[in-house]
Design an enzyme around this catalytic site. Sequence first.
Site, PDB file in Angstrom:
ATOM      1  N   GLY A   1      -9.290  10.031   7.473  1.00  0.00           N
ATOM      2  CA  GLY A   1     -10.315  10.207   6.446  1.00  0.00           C
ATOM      3  C   GLY A   1     -11.492   9.347   6.867  1.00  0.00           C
ATOM      4  O   GLY A   1     -11.291   8.239   7.364  1.00  0.00           O
TER       5      GLY A   1
ATOM      6  N   GLU B   1      -8.062  -4.380   5.634  1.00  0.00           N
ATOM      7  CA  GLU B   1      -8.028  -4.231   4.176  1.00  0.00           C
ATOM      8  C   GLU B   1      -7.003  -5.178   3.558  1.00  0.00           C
ATOM      9  O   GLU B   1      -7.185  -5.668   2.451  1.00  0.00           O
ATOM     10  CB  GLU B   1      -7.710  -2.776   3.815  1.00  0.00           C
ATOM     11  CG  GLU B   1      -8.860  -1.848   4.180  1.00  0.00           C
ATOM     12  CD  GLU B   1      -8.448  -0.396   4.351  1.00  0.00           C
ATOM     13  OE1 GLU B   1      -8.715   0.383   3.437  1.00  0.00           O
ATOM     14  OE2 GLU B   1      -7.853  -0.052   5.389  1.00  0.00           O
TER      15      GLU B   1
ATOM     16  N   ARG C   1      -2.863  -1.987  -3.182  1.00  0.00           N
ATOM     17  CA  ARG C   1      -4.011  -1.123  -2.969  1.00  0.00           C
ATOM     18  C   ARG C   1      -3.916   0.033  -3.965  1.00  0.00           C
ATOM     19  O   ARG C   1      -2.890   0.706  -4.041  1.00  0.00           O
ATOM     20  CB  ARG C   1      -3.997  -0.573  -1.556  1.00  0.00           C
ATOM     21  CG  ARG C   1      -5.126   0.403  -1.334  1.00  0.00           C
ATOM     22  CD  ARG C   1      -4.940   1.212  -0.090  1.00  0.00           C
ATOM     23  NE  ARG C   1      -6.061   2.129   0.039  1.00  0.00           N
ATOM     24  CZ  ARG C   1      -5.952   3.309   0.636  1.00  0.00           C
ATOM     25  NH1 ARG C   1      -4.804   3.708   1.130  1.00  0.00           N
ATOM     26  NH2 ARG C   1      -6.998   4.079   0.723  1.00  0.00           N
TER      27      ARG C   1
ATOM     28  N   HIS D   1     -12.634   3.946   0.480  1.00  0.00           N
ATOM     29  CA  HIS D   1     -12.610   3.001   1.615  1.00  0.00           C
ATOM     30  C   HIS D   1     -13.424   1.734   1.313  1.00  0.00           C
ATOM     31  O   HIS D   1     -13.877   1.046   2.237  1.00  0.00           O
ATOM     32  CB  HIS D   1     -13.207   3.614   2.907  1.00  0.00           C
ATOM     33  CG  HIS D   1     -12.450   4.772   3.466  1.00  0.00           C
ATOM     34  ND1 HIS D   1     -13.090   5.873   3.985  1.00  0.00           N
ATOM     35  CD2 HIS D   1     -11.119   5.007   3.597  1.00  0.00           C
ATOM     36  CE1 HIS D   1     -12.189   6.741   4.428  1.00  0.00           C
ATOM     37  NE2 HIS D   1     -10.984   6.234   4.195  1.00  0.00           N
TER      38      HIS D   1
ATOM     39  N   PHE E   1      -8.042  12.809  17.399  1.00  0.00           N
ATOM     40  CA  PHE E   1      -9.215  12.826  18.275  1.00  0.00           C
ATOM     41  C   PHE E   1      -8.855  12.635  19.745  1.00  0.00           C
ATOM     42  O   PHE E   1      -9.573  13.088  20.624  1.00  0.00           O
ATOM     43  CB  PHE E   1     -10.237  11.776  17.808  1.00  0.00           C
ATOM     44  CG  PHE E   1     -11.089  12.285  16.679  1.00  0.00           C
ATOM     45  CD1 PHE E   1     -10.521  12.606  15.453  1.00  0.00           C
ATOM     46  CD2 PHE E   1     -12.449  12.491  16.852  1.00  0.00           C
ATOM     47  CE1 PHE E   1     -11.296  13.104  14.415  1.00  0.00           C
ATOM     48  CE2 PHE E   1     -13.234  12.990  15.823  1.00  0.00           C
ATOM     49  CZ  PHE E   1     -12.659  13.295  14.602  1.00  0.00           C
TER      50      PHE E   1
ATOM     51  N   ASN F   1       0.861  -1.187   0.000  1.00  0.00           N
ATOM     52  CA  ASN F   1       0.000   0.000   0.000  1.00  0.00           C
ATOM     53  C   ASN F   1       0.899   1.240   0.000  1.00  0.00           C
ATOM     54  O   ASN F   1       1.501   1.581   1.013  1.00  0.00           O
ATOM     55  CB  ASN F   1      -0.888  -0.042   1.256  1.00  0.00           C
ATOM     56  CG  ASN F   1      -1.786   1.181   1.375  1.00  0.00           C
ATOM     57  OD1 ASN F   1      -1.719   2.105   0.561  1.00  0.00           O
ATOM     58  ND2 ASN F   1      -2.620   1.190   2.400  1.00  0.00           N
TER      59      ASN F   1
HETATM   60  P1  ADP Z   1      -6.066   6.844   8.474  1.00  0.00           P
HETATM   61  O1  ADP Z   1      -5.817   5.389   8.103  1.00  0.00           O
HETATM   62  O2  ADP Z   1      -7.204   7.479   7.743  1.00  0.00           O
HETATM   63  O3  ADP Z   1      -4.835   7.689   8.534  1.00  0.00           O
HETATM   64  P2  ADP Z   1      -6.775   5.747  11.071  1.00  0.00           P
HETATM   65  O4  ADP Z   1      -7.856   4.809  10.706  1.00  0.00           O
HETATM   66  O5  ADP Z   1      -5.457   5.175  11.472  1.00  0.00           O
HETATM   67  O6  ADP Z   1      -6.589   6.865   9.966  1.00  0.00           O
HETATM   68  O7  ADP Z   1      -7.322   6.666  12.264  1.00  0.00           O
HETATM   69  C1  ADP Z   1      -6.574   7.695  12.789  1.00  0.00           C
HETATM   70  C2  ADP Z   1      -7.430   8.419  13.801  1.00  0.00           C
HETATM   71  O8  ADP Z   1      -7.824   7.515  14.840  1.00  0.00           O
HETATM   72  C3  ADP Z   1      -6.714   9.574  14.483  1.00  0.00           C
HETATM   73  O9  ADP Z   1      -7.462  10.760  14.351  1.00  0.00           O
HETATM   74  C4  ADP Z   1      -6.685   9.182  15.933  1.00  0.00           C
HETATM   75  O10 ADP Z   1      -6.939  10.276  16.738  1.00  0.00           O
HETATM   76  C5  ADP Z   1      -7.853   8.230  16.057  1.00  0.00           C
HETATM   77  N1  ADP Z   1      -7.653   7.373  17.224  1.00  0.00           N
HETATM   78  C6  ADP Z   1      -6.700   6.464  17.417  1.00  0.00           C
HETATM   79  N2  ADP Z   1      -6.816   5.946  18.667  1.00  0.00           N
HETATM   80  C7  ADP Z   1      -7.863   6.575  19.251  1.00  0.00           C
HETATM   81  C8  ADP Z   1      -8.478   6.512  20.541  1.00  0.00           C
HETATM   82  N3  ADP Z   1      -8.005   5.699  21.482  1.00  0.00           N
HETATM   83  N4  ADP Z   1      -9.541   7.317  20.782  1.00  0.00           N
HETATM   84  C9  ADP Z   1     -10.009   8.148  19.842  1.00  0.00           C
HETATM   85  N5  ADP Z   1      -9.468   8.271  18.624  1.00  0.00           N
HETATM   86  C10 ADP Z   1      -8.411   7.494  18.333  1.00  0.00           C
END
Ligand code: ADP
Length: 402
Positions: A212, A384, A91, A180, A284, A7
């Site tokens: 995202g 995925e 991917r 997604h 978050f 990926n």
């Molecule tokens: P991407 O693959 O789109 O980069 P992810 O699916 O890895 O994103 O998600 C990342 C997000 O998940 C971040 O905004 C992070 O804050 C949130 N996140 C990870 N762990 C926690 C948690 N324990 N509580 C709330 N949000 C979380």
Amino acid sequence: MNVLVVNCGSSSLKYQLLDMTNESVLAKGQFEKIGAKDAIFTHKRPNADKVERVESILNHKEALTILLNILVDDQYGVIKSMDEIDAVGHRVVHGAEKFADSVLITPAVMEALNECAKIAPLHNPPNIQGIEACQAIMPKVPQVAVFDTAFHQTMPKEAFLYALPYEAYSELGVRRYGFHGTSHKYVAQRCAELMGKHMSDLRIISCHLGNGSSVTAIKGGRSIDTSMGFTPLSGLVMGTRCGDIDPAIVPYLMNKWDMTYSEVDSLMNKKSGVLGISGVSNDFRVLEDAAKEGNKRAQLALDMFHYKVRRVIGAYVAVMGGVDAIVFTAGIGENGIGNRDAICNGLEYLGTRLDKELNNIRGEEREVSVEGSKVKIFVIPTNEEIMIARDTQRITGDLVKK
Ligand code: ADP
């Protein structure tokens, strides 16, 4: 049969090597900051210390060479020779209308992928680079492309068309594609398995909430609507992306703040979302901490995020004529205990209630609705990679015969 899943992002490469006889992960890891002198390479194997190295890595081809070397390394490797990699699954973000399923990569497919890159200039070029690098290093190994958009190709026209002149669609391909898809499909399949039912008998709303985010309405196993659109910029409030806004805002900002289109584009993609509203972070966890300490804009950003997800869930209940299960996945969906609670707060009219105790989990697969709920709520960690590996096995099985 061993499948290498790759990926590639613009400066990253994530990988997993899977043994498909039992779908076990032999090794996985990632390269970050490709192109920099201090690129980071992380390599993990089950029950072994992880390898972490910081080194100069010029491009994806160099990263792949390093990866293949470590996979066969005496000390850190998991296979004896590169011949044990039977196929590679990639991917690919955008397959436009050309690809409603995963596909064996041929010269004609490469041409089509380059064509798709015109409407996904941020996302497809790194995927293509990754494929070309693999082809150069492993010319005899079959390669498969698995598309983020493919699962959504079942959407009906009334859901995927924008009310622009029809020629914007027929001549330029301007329409909702959705993203997604591999994740939405995986969690919907798992949800059906957990419920002991066939996907064809279920109406599922899957919420992929990460940096995202997108929500998809899945009726009878088919995506019938999804919140991302022509690009991954639209739909929900995201980490740094604005999601749906009135398109007339774009020229207004260009005029009032004397910005070029590309500056507004960057503002909408990188400086908006919960980061833009809070002024604090796109993470978050950081936002929750700030909100607890009384930061009102951090709380507002969270409230907006939860509200938008709940609003889209409501819309998809309407378009499906009901719902049997709501699924949460990805970083926030899997780990955000408070986020799931806030989103579900107000959905009781559907005949569902989140069980606060069951909901107290991070990254585990579990039903989290109150026993007997008419509508079930699940947390299902996405995977995925396994979907990419399964499709790669399905498509190359006859070529590889192992
Ligand atoms: P991407 O693959 O789109 O980069 P992810 O699916 O890895 O994103 O998600 C990342 C997000 O998940 C971040 O905004 C992070 O804050 C949130 N996140 C990870 N762990 C926690 C948690 N324990 N509580 C709330 N949000 C979380």
